[in-house]
Write a protein that holds these residues in place. Structure first.
Motif, PDB file in Angstrom:
ATOM      1  N   GLY A   1       0.818  -1.206   0.000  1.00 31.86           N
ATOM      2  CA  GLY A   1       0.000   0.000   0.000  1.00 31.86           C
ATOM      3  C   GLY A   1       0.850   1.253   0.000  1.00 31.86           C
ATOM      4  N   GLN A   2       0.198   2.383   0.086  1.00 29.92           N
ATOM      5  CA  GLN A   2       0.862   3.679  -0.014  1.00 29.92           C
ATOM      6  C   GLN A   2       1.908   3.898   1.082  1.00 29.92           C
ATOM      7  N   ASP A   3       1.686   3.307   2.256  1.00 29.86           N
ATOM      8  CA  ASP A   3       2.597   3.505   3.384  1.00 29.86           C
ATOM      9  C   ASP A   3       3.570   2.342   3.561  1.00 29.86           C
ATOM     10  N   ALA A   4       3.751   1.512   2.526  1.00 24.30           N
ATOM     11  CA  ALA A   4       4.623   0.335   2.615  1.00 24.30           C
ATOM     12  C   ALA A   4       5.994   0.710   3.169  1.00 24.30           C
ATOM     13  N   GLY A   5       6.458  -0.086   4.118  1.00 23.68           N
ATOM     14  CA  GLY A   5       7.769   0.161   4.719  1.00 23.68           C
ATOM     15  C   GLY A   5       7.684   0.814   6.084  1.00 23.68           C
ATOM     16  N   LYS A   6       6.552   1.440   6.394  1.00 22.27           N
ATOM     17  CA  LYS A   6       6.402   2.082   7.691  1.00 22.27           C
ATOM     18  C   LYS A   6       6.192   1.023   8.771  1.00 22.27           C
ATOM     19  N   VAL A   7       6.742   1.294   9.942  1.00 22.15           N
ATOM     20  CA  VAL A   7       6.613   0.374  11.076  1.00 22.15           C
ATOM     21  C   VAL A   7       6.044   1.146  12.262  1.00 22.15           C
ATOM     22  N   PHE A   8       4.995   0.612  12.865  1.00 21.29           N
ATOM     23  CA  PHE A   8       4.361   1.244  14.017  1.00 21.29           C
ATOM     24  C   PHE A   8       4.540   0.343  15.235  1.00 21.29           C
TER      25      PHE A   8
ATOM     26  N   ILE B   1      -2.103   4.542  14.426  1.00 17.86           N
ATOM     27  CA  ILE B   1      -1.591   4.037  13.152  1.00 17.86           C
ATOM     28  C   ILE B   1      -2.259   4.833  12.031  1.00 17.86           C
ATOM     29  N   PRO B   2      -1.750   6.040  11.736  1.00 15.93           N
ATOM     30  CA  PRO B   2      -2.340   6.871  10.679  1.00 15.93           C
ATOM     31  C   PRO B   2      -1.911   6.378   9.299  1.00 15.93           C
ATOM     32  N   LEU B   3      -2.877   6.143   8.434  1.00 14.45           N
ATOM     33  CA  LEU B   3      -2.598   5.626   7.100  1.00 14.45           C
ATOM     34  C   LEU B   3      -2.995   6.640   6.038  1.00 14.45           C
ATOM     35  N   SER B   4      -2.250   6.692   4.944  1.00 16.36           N
ATOM     36  CA  SER B   4      -2.512   7.649   3.867  1.00 16.36           C
ATOM     37  C   SER B   4      -3.577   7.165   2.899  1.00 16.36           C
ATOM     38  N   ASP B   5      -3.878   5.878   2.930  1.00 13.37           N
ATOM     39  CA  ASP B   5      -4.818   5.230   2.006  1.00 13.37           C
ATOM     40  C   ASP B   5      -6.201   5.898   2.060  1.00 13.37           C
ATOM     41  N   VAL B   6      -6.679   6.406   0.913  1.00 14.08           N
ATOM     42  CA  VAL B   6      -7.972   7.090   0.872  1.00 14.08           C
ATOM     43  C   VAL B   6      -9.143   6.122   1.039  1.00 14.08           C
ATOM     44  N   GLU B   7      -8.883   4.808   0.897  1.00 17.54           N
ATOM     45  CA  GLU B   7      -9.947   3.827   1.080  1.00 17.54           C
ATOM     46  C   GLU B   7     -10.072   3.371   2.534  1.00 17.54           C
ATOM     47  N   VAL B   8      -9.232   3.937   3.399  1.00 18.58           N
ATOM     48  CA  VAL B   8      -9.308   3.662   4.833  1.00 18.58           C
ATOM     49  C   VAL B   8     -10.221   4.701   5.474  1.00 18.58           C
ATOM     50  N   SER B   9     -11.133   4.272   6.325  1.00 16.35           N
ATOM     51  CA  SER B   9     -12.036   5.196   7.016  1.00 16.35           C
ATOM     52  C   SER B   9     -11.265   5.980   8.075  1.00 16.35           C
ATOM     53  N   ARG B  10     -11.834   7.110   8.508  1.00 16.29           N
ATOM     54  CA  ARG B  10     -11.143   7.944   9.505  1.00 16.29           C
ATOM     55  C   ARG B  10     -10.897   7.169  10.796  1.00 16.29           C
ATOM     56  N   ARG B  11     -11.900   6.440  11.266  1.00 11.69           N
ATOM     57  CA  ARG B  11     -11.730   5.508  12.394  1.00 11.69           C
ATOM     58  C   ARG B  11     -12.060   4.139  11.842  1.00 11.69           C
ATOM     59  N   HIS B  12     -11.046   3.412  11.429  1.00 17.83           N
ATOM     60  CA  HIS B  12     -11.266   2.183  10.664  1.00 17.83           C
ATOM     61  C   HIS B  12     -11.342   0.932  11.539  1.00 17.83           C
ATOM     62  N   ALA B  13     -10.323   0.726  12.378  1.00 18.96           N
ATOM     63  CA  ALA B  13     -10.271  -0.493  13.196  1.00 18.96           C
ATOM     64  C   ALA B  13      -9.399  -0.253  14.411  1.00 18.96           C
ATOM     65  N   VAL B  14      -9.491  -1.179  15.358  1.00 17.26           N
ATOM     66  CA  VAL B  14      -8.673  -1.090  16.567  1.00 17.26           C
ATOM     67  C   VAL B  14      -8.117  -2.472  16.890  1.00 17.26           C
ATOM     68  N   ILE B  15      -6.878  -2.493  17.397  1.00 20.53           N
ATOM     69  CA  ILE B  15      -6.275  -3.725  17.902  1.00 20.53           C
ATOM     70  C   ILE B  15      -6.167  -3.583  19.413  1.00 20.53           C
ATOM     71  N   GLU B  16      -6.651  -4.595  20.147  1.00 17.63           N
ATOM     72  CA  GLU B  16      -6.622  -4.569  21.608  1.00 17.63           C
ATOM     73  C   GLU B  16      -5.771  -5.726  22.109  1.00 17.63           C
TER      74      GLU B  16
END
Length: 251
Positions: free
Chosen positions: A164-171, A187-202
């Motif tokens: 994806g657009q942010d390939a190589g980034k590590v969070f 985990i801010p992503l540049s992908d326009v197909e990602v929603s503003r609040r897309h998912a959460v990892i717990e």
């Protein structure tokens, strides 16, 4: 060709990087450099290289006598069943199979939704006992899951963007719950197909890591399968929009 909403191939490298190709159960999809439904401008791809189709209740890939072969997760195959999240290599082009559930709103995981529900229920019971013992007010399950979580001591978790657009980034996780979204969250992503609040990892423990979709428009994928809630383990992939990430957990 009529596509099925629950299955598609996403290119993660090569001349079509980032593009998605819907699959149809009605007819097979062919790939090649000169012939086929999907043409790949790659000298390592044969004129007619391979095909993907629905057979006996599963997706299958068939090599069409290509010169350089068709690979699944790095192994050359002639004919093989495809599982969600598997990586297909054709020349220098790589694709990942995504399969959505019949009901994306339903709970699912690699094992079963029941396992996820039982694990969460166990956690909530333990949390409630601790809260009662400490004299704090008893919280509702929604409160506990939604509150800020501390990362378990000694546990290191990293999410690497592998496509994806942010390939190589590590969070690197600095807390027990991290949200991903379009230019928002831990985990801010540049992908326009990602929603503003897309998912959460717990992260509640090494064996208790959960991925939750937050009502995203395009869905959240765990190892190529669309999920609402799913239990994760180290090495699993997470898909949001055209972005694919890999989770690594260590102590």
């Amino acid at each position: 060709m009529t596509g099925d909403a629950d299955a598609f191939l996403q290119f993660i490298s090569g001349p079509r990087d980032g593009q998605s190709v819907p699959l149809s159960r009605e007819r097979e999809l062919t790939f090649g450099r000169k012939r086929g439904d999907v043409l790949l401008d790659d000298p390592l791809v044969s004129g007619l290289h391979c095909s993907v189709g629905w057979k006996d209740g599963d997706w299958w890939i068939e090599d069409q006598g290509s010169t350089n072969g068709t690979m699944l997760d790095g192994k050359v195959v002639r004919s093989s069943k495809l599982l969600p999240g598997i990586e297909i290599s054709v020349g220098s082009c790589r694709m990942v199979l995504y399969v959505g559930g019949e009901d994306p709103a339903a709970l699912s995981s690699d094992t079963s939704g029941a396992v996820v529900q039982l694990d969460i229920a166990w956690l909530l019971d333990e949390e409630l006992v601790e809260l009662r013992g400490s004299g704090e007010r008893t919280r509702t399950p929604g409160d506990i899951i939604g509150q800020d979580l501390r990362l378990p001591p000694g546990l290191n978790a990293v999410l690497e963007v592998v496509a994806g657009q942010d390939a190589g980034k590590v969070f690197r996780f600095t807390r027990g719950n991290v949200t991903m979204g379009r230019r928002q969250g831990e985990i801010p992503l540049s992908d326009v197909e990602v929603s503003r609040r897309h998912a959460v990892i717990e992260v509640f423990g090494r064996e208790m890591i959960f991925l939750r979709d937050l009502g995203s428009t395009n869905g959240t994928y765990h190892n190529g399968r669309r999920v609402a809630v799913s239990k994760l383990q180290s090495g699993d992939t997470i898909g949001c929009g055209k972005t694919v990430m890999k989770l690594q957990v260590s102590r």
